[in-house]
Write a protein that holds these residues in place. Structure first.
Motif, PDB file in Angstrom:
ATOM      1  N   GLN A  96     -15.366 -33.793 -40.057  1.00  0.00           N
ATOM      2  CA  GLN A  96     -15.422 -32.378 -40.413  1.00  0.00           C
ATOM      3  C   GLN A  96     -14.136 -31.663 -40.005  1.00  0.00           C
ATOM      4  O   GLN A  96     -14.050 -30.445 -40.086  1.00  0.00           O
ATOM      5  CB  GLN A  96     -16.632 -31.705 -39.742  1.00  0.00           C
ATOM      6  CG  GLN A  96     -17.964 -32.232 -40.245  1.00  0.00           C
ATOM      7  CD  GLN A  96     -19.147 -31.460 -39.701  1.00  0.00           C
ATOM      8  OE1 GLN A  96     -19.607 -30.493 -40.290  1.00  0.00           O
ATOM      9  NE2 GLN A  96     -19.655 -31.886 -38.560  1.00  0.00           N
ATOM     10  N   GLY A  97     -13.169 -32.419 -39.576  1.00  0.00           N
ATOM     11  CA  GLY A  97     -11.870 -31.871 -39.193  1.00  0.00           C
ATOM     12  C   GLY A  97     -10.773 -32.715 -39.804  1.00  0.00           C
ATOM     13  O   GLY A  97     -10.861 -33.153 -40.943  1.00  0.00           O
ATOM     14  N   ASP A  98      -9.726 -32.957 -39.053  1.00  0.00           N
ATOM     15  CA  ASP A  98      -8.636 -33.862 -39.436  1.00  0.00           C
ATOM     16  C   ASP A  98      -7.828 -33.387 -40.644  1.00  0.00           C
ATOM     17  O   ASP A  98      -6.935 -34.099 -41.114  1.00  0.00           O
ATOM     18  CB  ASP A  98      -9.156 -35.281 -39.715  1.00  0.00           C
ATOM     19  CG  ASP A  98      -9.657 -35.986 -38.463  1.00  0.00           C
ATOM     20  OD1 ASP A  98      -8.888 -36.026 -37.481  1.00  0.00           O
ATOM     21  OD2 ASP A  98     -10.789 -36.475 -38.455  1.00  0.00           O
ATOM     22  N   GLY A  99      -8.124 -32.198 -41.182  1.00  0.00           N
ATOM     23  CA  GLY A  99      -7.313 -31.661 -42.261  1.00  0.00           C
ATOM     24  C   GLY A  99      -7.376 -32.429 -43.561  1.00  0.00           C
ATOM     25  O   GLY A  99      -6.519 -32.271 -44.423  1.00  0.00           O
ATOM     26  N   VAL A 100      -8.393 -33.268 -43.742  1.00  0.00           N
ATOM     27  CA  VAL A 100      -8.498 -34.067 -44.954  1.00  0.00           C
ATOM     28  C   VAL A 100      -9.192 -33.265 -46.054  1.00  0.00           C
ATOM     29  O   VAL A 100     -10.080 -32.463 -45.788  1.00  0.00           O
ATOM     30  CB  VAL A 100      -9.261 -35.385 -44.676  1.00  0.00           C
ATOM     31  CG1 VAL A 100     -10.700 -35.120 -44.282  1.00  0.00           C
ATOM     32  CG2 VAL A 100      -9.218 -36.316 -45.874  1.00  0.00           C
ATOM     33  N   ASN A 101      -8.752 -33.471 -47.274  1.00  0.00           N
ATOM     34  CA  ASN A 101      -9.334 -32.792 -48.426  1.00  0.00           C
ATOM     35  C   ASN A 101      -9.675 -33.838 -49.477  1.00  0.00           C
ATOM     36  O   ASN A 101      -8.869 -34.158 -50.332  1.00  0.00           O
ATOM     37  CB  ASN A 101      -8.355 -31.757 -48.993  1.00  0.00           C
ATOM     38  CG  ASN A 101      -8.941 -31.006 -50.166  1.00  0.00           C
ATOM     39  OD1 ASN A 101     -10.155 -30.901 -50.306  1.00  0.00           O
ATOM     40  ND2 ASN A 101      -8.075 -30.479 -51.028  1.00  0.00           N
ATOM     41  N   GLY A 102     -10.864 -34.407 -49.379  1.00  0.00           N
ATOM     42  CA  GLY A 102     -11.255 -35.499 -50.266  1.00  0.00           C
ATOM     43  C   GLY A 102     -11.316 -36.799 -49.491  1.00  0.00           C
ATOM     44  O   GLY A 102     -12.097 -36.949 -48.554  1.00  0.00           O
ATOM     45  N   PHE A 103     -10.433 -37.731 -49.866  1.00  0.00           N
ATOM     46  CA  PHE A 103     -10.379 -39.044 -49.219  1.00  0.00           C
ATOM     47  C   PHE A 103      -8.928 -39.376 -48.874  1.00  0.00           C
ATOM     48  O   PHE A 103      -8.024 -39.151 -49.680  1.00  0.00           O
ATOM     49  CB  PHE A 103     -10.951 -40.129 -50.141  1.00  0.00           C
ATOM     50  CG  PHE A 103     -12.419 -39.993 -50.392  1.00  0.00           C
ATOM     51  CD1 PHE A 103     -13.343 -40.678 -49.614  1.00  0.00           C
ATOM     52  CD2 PHE A 103     -12.884 -39.148 -51.395  1.00  0.00           C
ATOM     53  CE1 PHE A 103     -14.707 -40.544 -49.844  1.00  0.00           C
ATOM     54  CE2 PHE A 103     -14.246 -39.004 -51.630  1.00  0.00           C
ATOM     55  CZ  PHE A 103     -15.151 -39.692 -50.848  1.00  0.00           C
ATOM     56  N   ARG A 104      -8.740 -39.928 -47.680  1.00  0.00           N
ATOM     57  CA  ARG A 104      -7.394 -40.288 -47.233  1.00  0.00           C
ATOM     58  C   ARG A 104      -7.410 -41.691 -46.632  1.00  0.00           C
ATOM     59  O   ARG A 104      -8.208 -41.989 -45.751  1.00  0.00           O
ATOM     60  CB  ARG A 104      -6.879 -39.295 -46.189  1.00  0.00           C
ATOM     61  CG  ARG A 104      -5.453 -39.587 -45.696  1.00  0.00           C
ATOM     62  CD  ARG A 104      -5.036 -38.590 -44.626  1.00  0.00           C
ATOM     63  NE  ARG A 104      -5.147 -37.239 -45.127  1.00  0.00           N
ATOM     64  CZ  ARG A 104      -5.116 -36.141 -44.344  1.00  0.00           C
ATOM     65  NH1 ARG A 104      -5.011 -36.275 -43.030  1.00  0.00           N
ATOM     66  NH2 ARG A 104      -5.232 -34.936 -44.876  1.00  0.00           N
ATOM     67  N   ASN A 105      -6.512 -42.534 -47.094  1.00  0.00           N
ATOM     68  CA  ASN A 105      -6.381 -43.887 -46.560  1.00  0.00           C
ATOM     69  C   ASN A 105      -5.606 -43.830 -45.251  1.00  0.00           C
ATOM     70  O   ASN A 105      -4.442 -43.452 -45.223  1.00  0.00           O
ATOM     71  CB  ASN A 105      -5.654 -44.766 -47.572  1.00  0.00           C
ATOM     72  CG  ASN A 105      -5.597 -46.221 -47.168  1.00  0.00           C
ATOM     73  OD1 ASN A 105      -4.679 -46.930 -47.531  1.00  0.00           O
ATOM     74  ND2 ASN A 105      -6.570 -46.681 -46.411  1.00  0.00           N
ATOM     75  N   ILE A 106      -6.263 -44.200 -44.129  1.00  0.00           N
ATOM     76  CA  ILE A 106      -5.635 -44.064 -42.820  1.00  0.00           C
ATOM     77  C   ILE A 106      -5.351 -45.400 -42.153  1.00  0.00           C
ATOM     78  O   ILE A 106      -4.667 -45.455 -41.138  1.00  0.00           O
ATOM     79  CB  ILE A 106      -6.488 -43.185 -41.882  1.00  0.00           C
ATOM     80  CG1 ILE A 106      -7.943 -43.644 -41.907  1.00  0.00           C
ATOM     81  CG2 ILE A 106      -6.373 -41.726 -42.243  1.00  0.00           C
ATOM     82  CD1 ILE A 106      -8.836 -42.926 -40.939  1.00  0.00           C
ATOM     83  N   ALA A 107      -5.904 -46.464 -42.688  1.00  0.00           N
ATOM     84  CA  ALA A 107      -5.651 -47.819 -42.196  1.00  0.00           C
ATOM     85  C   ALA A 107      -6.078 -48.771 -43.306  1.00  0.00           C
ATOM     86  O   ALA A 107      -6.664 -48.354 -44.309  1.00  0.00           O
ATOM     87  CB  ALA A 107      -6.433 -48.093 -40.906  1.00  0.00           C
TER      88      ALA A 107
END
Length: 420
Positions: free
Chosen positions: A112-123
Motif C-alpha cells: 500500500q506504499g512504495d510509490g508503485v502504480n500498477g505493477f513493478r518488477n523489483i527482482a
C-alpha cells in the motif's frame, strides 16, 4: 525541478521521522487508539517520499500488460500485505520473495506504499503491486500471510482459500513489543487461532519453539519448519573500496576490535546489558546500525566507545559490517528471544565473524560456533572468548558452511517442496 523534488523528499522524510518519534513516545493504550490513523499517515508519507525521490516510475505497467506476463507462469505466490518493500530493514518477506523468484516461482508482492502504480518488477520473477482487488481475483495461486501483519483477517483468508492454497507464516512470538498495542495483539491472535484450527492449508514456523507449538494443534503434514536464512553472496562479494560514512570510518579507526550489530533498535533488546558491556570494555569500539523502531534510541549507551549510525541500506550493509571484528545479538531474556530466528545470525556467519548472543536465543545457541551468556558477567566473558576466533580460518570456514546450509535459496526449495 530536481532541486524541488529533493526539498520535497527532505520535508517528507523529516515529517515521517517526527511522527514516528512522537508516536512511540506515547503510552501503549494511546498508541493503540491512534494506530489506524498512524498507519494511514505512514502509508501516505512513505508513498509521497518515494514519489518525491523517484518521480513516476516508467517501468510500472498496468493490469492488462501484467496479465500477459502472468499467463506464462504456473507456480505463483501472492505475498499478502505485511511490510512495504522499501522499509529500512530488508526482512523475511523480501528475502523469501526474492529467493522464490530465483527458484523459478513467480511472486506478486502486495503493498500500500512504495510509490508503485500498477505493477513493478523489483527482482527476478518478483512483482510489486498496489492492484489489490485484481490480485484477490486470481485463481490457483499460493497466498502467504505473515503472523505479524495486522492487515490479515480471517474473512479474507476464507475468501482466498476458495481461490488456491493458503500459507500462514508463524514468524514471531505475538507480543506488544513487536506488533503494537492490545488491539493489534487481539487481531493477530484471532488469525493465529484460525490458522491453528485448520483455517489454512499449511503453517510455516520459523523457530523450533514455534514449530513445536504448531504441532500441538496440527498434523505434521500441515506444518513445516523453515527458519530465516541468508544471501551468502551478498556478504561475500564486498566492495572494499566503497565509501563509508566518515563518522563510521573515524570511529572504527580508533579501536583494534570493533563489536558490531545491525538490525532494529527495538524494545526487545537488552539495554541494561548493552550499557554494561560497553562501559566494561572502554578499549573496544561498539557499533550498532539500524533504524529506531520503538523509540529506543534514548536507551542506547552514551559512552565515547559507542556509535549508533542509524539505518544503512541493505545494499551498503556488507561494506559496513565488513569492518566488524566480532558481532553480538543482545536480546532481552524471554519469549521473543526464545522464538526468534534472527536473519543477522546467518549474515554474521556469512561474514565469518564470531557471534555472541544472550542465552535465551535458542535459535542461535543450538550452534556450537555461537558464544552466549545470561548475565552481564557471563556475557562479557563469552564476548571476550569470542575474540580468539577473530581471523581464525577454521572457524570462518565452519561459519561459511553454516551460512550456505541456511541460504535463502535452500529456504525457497523447502517452500516449493511442500505438497498438499
Amino acid at each position: 525541478m530536481f532541486y524541488q523534488e529533493d526539498n520535497k523528499s527532505i520535508m517528507y522524510e523529516k515529517t515521517y521521522s517526527l511522527i514516528k518519534k512522537c508516536y512511540w513516545s506515547l503510552p501503549s493504550p494511546i498508541r493503540s487508539m491512534l494506530n489506524d490513523l498512524r498507519y494511514t499517515i505512514v502509508r501516505r508519507l512513505r508513498s509521497k517520499l518515494l514519489g518525491a525521490k523517484t518521480t513516476e516510475n516508467a517501468s510500472d505497467i498496468n493490469v492488462h500488460d501484467f496479465e500477459g506476463i502472468l499467463s506464462t507462469h504456473k507456480n505463483i505466490y501472492v505475498f499478502e500485505l505485511a511490510v512495504d518493500w522499501g522499509i529500512d530493514l530488508y526482512q523475511r518477506p523480501q528475502h523469501l520473495a526474492t529467493a522464490l523468484g530465483h527458484d523459478d516461482s513467480f511472486v506478486i508482492y502486495k503493498t500500500q506504499g512504495d510509490g508503485v502504480n500498477g505493477f513493478r518488477n523489483i527482482a527476478h520473477n518478483v512483482w510489486l503491486t498496489n492492484e489489490l482487488v485484481y490480485v484477490d481475483s486470481l485463481d490457483d495461486v499460493k497466498r502467504v500471510y505473515f503472523s505479524t501483519s495486522i492487515f490479515n483477517t480471517c474473512e479474507h483468508m476464507i475468501a482466498m482459500r476458495e481461490k488456491g492454497r493458503i500459507f500462514y507464516e508463524y514468524i514471531d512470538h505475538i507480543s506488544e513489543e513487536i506488533s503494537g498495542g492490545k488491539t493489534e495483539i487481539r487481531i493477530l491472535n484471532e488469525v493465529k487461532a484460525f490458522a491453528f484450527e485448520g483455517g489454512v492449508d499449511h503453517v510455516v514456523a520459523t523457530a523450533d519453539e514455534l514449530h513445536t507449538e504448531s504441532l500441538r494443534y496440527l498434523e505434521p503434514k500441515n506444518v513445516s519448519l523453515i527458519p530465516n536464512g541468508v544471501n551468502v553472496e551478498h556478504y561475500q562479494n564486498i566492495d572494499v573500496n566503497s565509501l563509508l560514512d566518515p563518522c563510521f570510518s573515524d570511529f572504527t579507526a580508533k579501536y583494534d576490535i570493533i563489536v558490531g550489530y545491525f538490525g532494529a533498535i527495538a524494545p526487545w533488546l537488552w539495554y541494561e546489558l548493552i550499557d554494561g558491556i560497553v562501559a566494561k570494555n572502554p578499549n573496544l569500539g561498539f557499533v550498532m546500525l539500524g533504524p529506531d523502531y520503538g523509540g529506543c534510541q534514548s536507551k542506547l549507551p552514551k559512552y565515547d566507545n559507542f556509535l549508533w549510525l542509524g539505518p544503512v541500506s541493505y545494499t551498503e550493509l556488507p561494506c559496513y559490517a565488513n569492518e566488524f571484528d566480532a558481532c553480538w545479538i543482545p536480546f532481552s531474556p524471554g519469549d521473543i528471544a526464545k522464538t526468534t530466528s534472527p536473519l543477522k545470525l546467518f549474515e554474521y556467519f556469512a561474514l565469518g565473524r564470531p557471534v555472541t548472543v544472550t542465552s535465551d536465543m535458542r535459535e542461535c545457541t543450538k550452534y556450537n560456533e555461537v558464544f552466549h551468556g545470561d548475565s552481564l558477567s557471563s556475557f562479557n566473558d563469552a564476548l571476550n572468548q569470542s575474540f580468539h576466533k577473530i581471523g581464525n580460518s577454521d572457524y570462518q570456514q565452519k561459519t561459511l558452511e553454516l551460512a550456505k546450509l541456511n541460504s535463502w535459496n535452500k529456504r525457497a526449495q523447502c517452500y516449493n517442496s511442500i505438497r498438499f
